[in-house]
Design an enzyme around this catalytic site. Sequence first.
Site, short mmCIF file in Angstrom:
data_model
loop_
_atom_site.label_atom_id
_atom_site.label_comp_id
_atom_site.label_asym_id
_atom_site.label_seq_id
_atom_site.Cartn_x
_atom_site.Cartn_y
_atom_site.Cartn_z
N GLY A 65 2.18 4.39 -4.82
CA GLY A 65 1.11 3.39 -5.45
C GLY A 65 0.09 3.49 -4.21
CE1 TYR A 66 -3.31 5.22 0.45
CE2 TYR A 66 -5.51 5.31 -0.65
CZ TYR A 66 -4.47 5.30 0.56
OH TYR A 66 -5.33 5.35 1.73
CD GLN A 111 6.69 -2.99 -8.12
OE1 GLN A 111 7.74 -3.70 -8.17
NE2 GLN A 111 5.71 -3.34 -7.15
CG HIS A 135 5.29 -9.95 -5.45
ND1 HIS A 135 5.77 -11.20 -5.05
CD2 HIS A 135 4.42 -10.25 -6.30
CE1 HIS A 135 5.03 -12.08 -5.81
NE2 HIS A 135 4.20 -11.39 -6.46
CG ASP A 184 2.99 -14.21 -3.58
OD1 ASP A 184 2.48 -13.99 -2.43
OD2 ASP A 184 2.36 -13.46 -4.66
CD GLU A 223 -0.37 -14.75 -6.68
OE1 GLU A 223 -0.59 -14.25 -5.64
OE2 GLU A 223 0.39 -14.39 -7.67
CD GLU A 256 -23.03 -32.84 0.20
OE1 GLU A 256 -21.84 -33.23 0.41
OE2 GLU A 256 -23.67 -32.85 0.95
N1 LIG Z 1 -2.67 -7.21 -3.20
C1 LIG Z 1 -2.39 -8.13 -2.51
O1 LIG Z 1 -2.87 -8.90 -1.91
C2 LIG Z 1 -0.63 -8.19 -2.32
C3 LIG Z 1 -0.26 -8.73 -1.19
C4 LIG Z 1 1.18 -8.94 -1.16
C5 LIG Z 1 1.92 -8.22 -1.72
N2 LIG Z 1 1.39 -7.56 -2.61
C6 LIG Z 1 2.29 -6.65 -3.81
O2 LIG Z 1 2.27 -5.14 -3.40
C7 LIG Z 1 2.35 -4.44 -4.57
C8 LIG Z 1 1.17 -3.59 -5.02
O3 LIG Z 1 0.20 -4.53 -5.13
P1 LIG Z 1 -1.47 -3.74 -5.09
O4 LIG Z 1 -2.24 -4.98 -5.15
O5 LIG Z 1 -1.44 -2.95 -3.71
O6 LIG Z 1 -1.54 -2.76 -6.31
P2 LIG Z 1 -2.18 -2.73 -7.67
O7 LIG Z 1 -3.67 -2.86 -7.26
O8 LIG Z 1 -1.57 -3.99 -8.32
O9 LIG Z 1 -1.51 -1.49 -8.14
C9 LIG Z 1 -2.26 -0.18 -7.93
C10 LIG Z 1 -1.32 1.05 -8.07
O10 LIG Z 1 -0.59 0.92 -9.13
C11 LIG Z 1 -0.71 2.24 -10.09
N3 LIG Z 1 -0.45 2.32 -11.41
C12 LIG Z 1 -0.95 1.06 -12.27
N4 LIG Z 1 -0.54 1.32 -13.42
C13 LIG Z 1 0.46 2.54 -13.17
C14 LIG Z 1 1.24 3.27 -14.23
N5 LIG Z 1 1.35 2.93 -15.38
N6 LIG Z 1 1.89 4.35 -13.65
C15 LIG Z 1 1.66 4.81 -12.41
N7 LIG Z 1 1.09 4.11 -11.67
C16 LIG Z 1 0.43 3.04 -11.75
C17 LIG Z 1 -2.10 2.50 -9.70
O11 LIG Z 1 -2.29 4.01 -9.82
P3 LIG Z 1 -3.68 4.57 -10.54
O12 LIG Z 1 -4.88 4.42 -9.64
O13 LIG Z 1 -3.11 5.81 -10.98
O14 LIG Z 1 -3.79 3.80 -11.80
C18 LIG Z 1 -2.37 2.15 -7.98
O15 LIG Z 1 -1.79 2.98 -7.41
C19 LIG Z 1 2.81 -5.65 -5.82
O16 LIG Z 1 4.13 -5.67 -5.62
C20 LIG Z 1 1.99 -6.58 -5.25
O17 LIG Z 1 2.66 -7.92 -5.96
C21 LIG Z 1 0.05 -7.49 -3.00
#
Ligand SMILES: NC(=O)c1ccc[n+]([C@@H]2O[C@H](COP(=O)([O-])OP(=O)(O)OC[C@H]3O[C@@H](n4cnc5c(N)ncnc54)[C@H](OP(=O)(O)O)[C@@H]3O)[C@@H](O)[C@H]2O)c1
Length: 370
Positions: A58-59, A124, A144, A228, A232, A264
């Site tokens: 994931g990116y 996931q 997470h 978490d 949020e 304000e």
């Molecule tokens: N963002 C935060 O602030 C934060 C903080 C702490 C922890 N986390 C945790 O970190 C993890 C990642 O979160 P994130 O915010 O970085 O990512 P995200 O924006 O929620 O997920 C993006 C990634 O998921 C992929 N994806 C979505 N649907 C898909 C599918 N059906 N098949 C394959 N790939 C798919 C996307 O690829 P495509 O571009 O190809 O769609 C992209 O690489 C989560 O568990 C989140 O709860 C996030």
Amino acid sequence: MFRFNAKALASAKPIVGSVRYVRTINFAGTNEVVHERSDYPAQKLKEFFSGSPIAVIGYGSQGYGQGLNLRDNGLDVLVGVREGGESWKLAQEDGWVPGKNLFPINEAIDRSSYVLNLLSDAAQSSTWPQIKDRLEGKTLCFSHGFSPVFHELTKVEPPSNVDTILVAPKGSGRTVRSLFKEGRGINSSYAVWKDVSGKAEEKAVALAIAVGSGYVYETTFEREVYSDLYGERGCLMGGIHGMFLAQYEVLRENGHTPSEAFNETVEEATQSLYPLIGKYGMDYMYDACSTTARRGALDWYPRFKDALKPVFEDLYQSVKDGSETKRSLDFNSQADYRDRLEEELQTIRNMEIWKVGKEVRKLRPENVQV
Ligand SMILES: NC(=O)c1ccc[n+]([C@@H]2O[C@H](COP(=O)([O-])OP(=O)(O)OC[C@H]3O[C@@H](n4cnc5c(N)ncnc54)[C@H](OP(=O)(O)O)[C@@H]3O)[C@@H](O)[C@H]2O)c1
């Protein structure tokens, strides 16, 4: 401080017999274990992860921040995302090369020893059937607790023979990256779900530092996901947004101009007072305000607390019983979830309060050209 010798690191065996200083900090009467970045200099990280490629799956925000930090720490890291998707493009823009360190998800997992599952929480769940059988002998890491804790809903049940750990940065992946580049580190928490090797905790702490953490706090998967999701929806985002709107609307209904109502409610809060709370604490902020302001705030905060506490109790229950997880999975699994989210964000953008904010920001001293 938490130290161990390089030989033990090289063999990646649990540290037995070496001196290990764990920093215990007393947080208002409760002792908690905290690990810190200085205990894992780059060379130790390299030795620890030597011969153990790390796949960042994931990116999105976290994949970007954690992936680049791992790479800059000199570790063997590869990115796994679906080919041709948005992330595939973004990863290439950041210098990940297809066939070298950028692969489709399955291939990235097969080539790695550590699998950091940083897909969206909904993804996931939907990709788990293709991932779960490829994990034997590897270490699985989440950022997470969402997927494993709510496994009855997500269907994500880590195999019983796989070390499964949590490294959860307390902020967005953009901040994970920017703090790392400033030579600092974000605070993160870590936990162990399944310790097969006897080394799972050590792996979690080392990985937390490797992805760019400064201080690393111990937690459990359950505590991490409950706090978490609760935070949020509450003070971090939903609660504060609701409170801003309520205050603004009452000011407008009583004839105050948009700029006065905004200043304000939001501008003074974010630009003057909240930074003081962040830097020096709530008592300092009170102290920095007039005696009139202080008296009023001291009288009114218990009423706000009493009014809001039942809402927070409902919210915690809704997190704990899985309702929030179900809602999130149902919404975010739909093919058009990005468009629907955008529609809702557009509604916020079009609210008077936030349109006023756009104009007020232009008038901040740093934005006014003389
Ligand atoms: N963002 C935060 O602030 C934060 C903080 C702490 C922890 N986390 C945790 O970190 C993890 C990642 O979160 P994130 O915010 O970085 O990512 P995200 O924006 O929620 O997920 C993006 C990634 O998921 C992929 N994806 C979505 N649907 C898909 C599918 N059906 N098949 C394959 N790939 C798919 C996307 O690829 P495509 O571009 O190809 O769609 C992209 O690489 C989560 O568990 C989140 O709860 C996030």
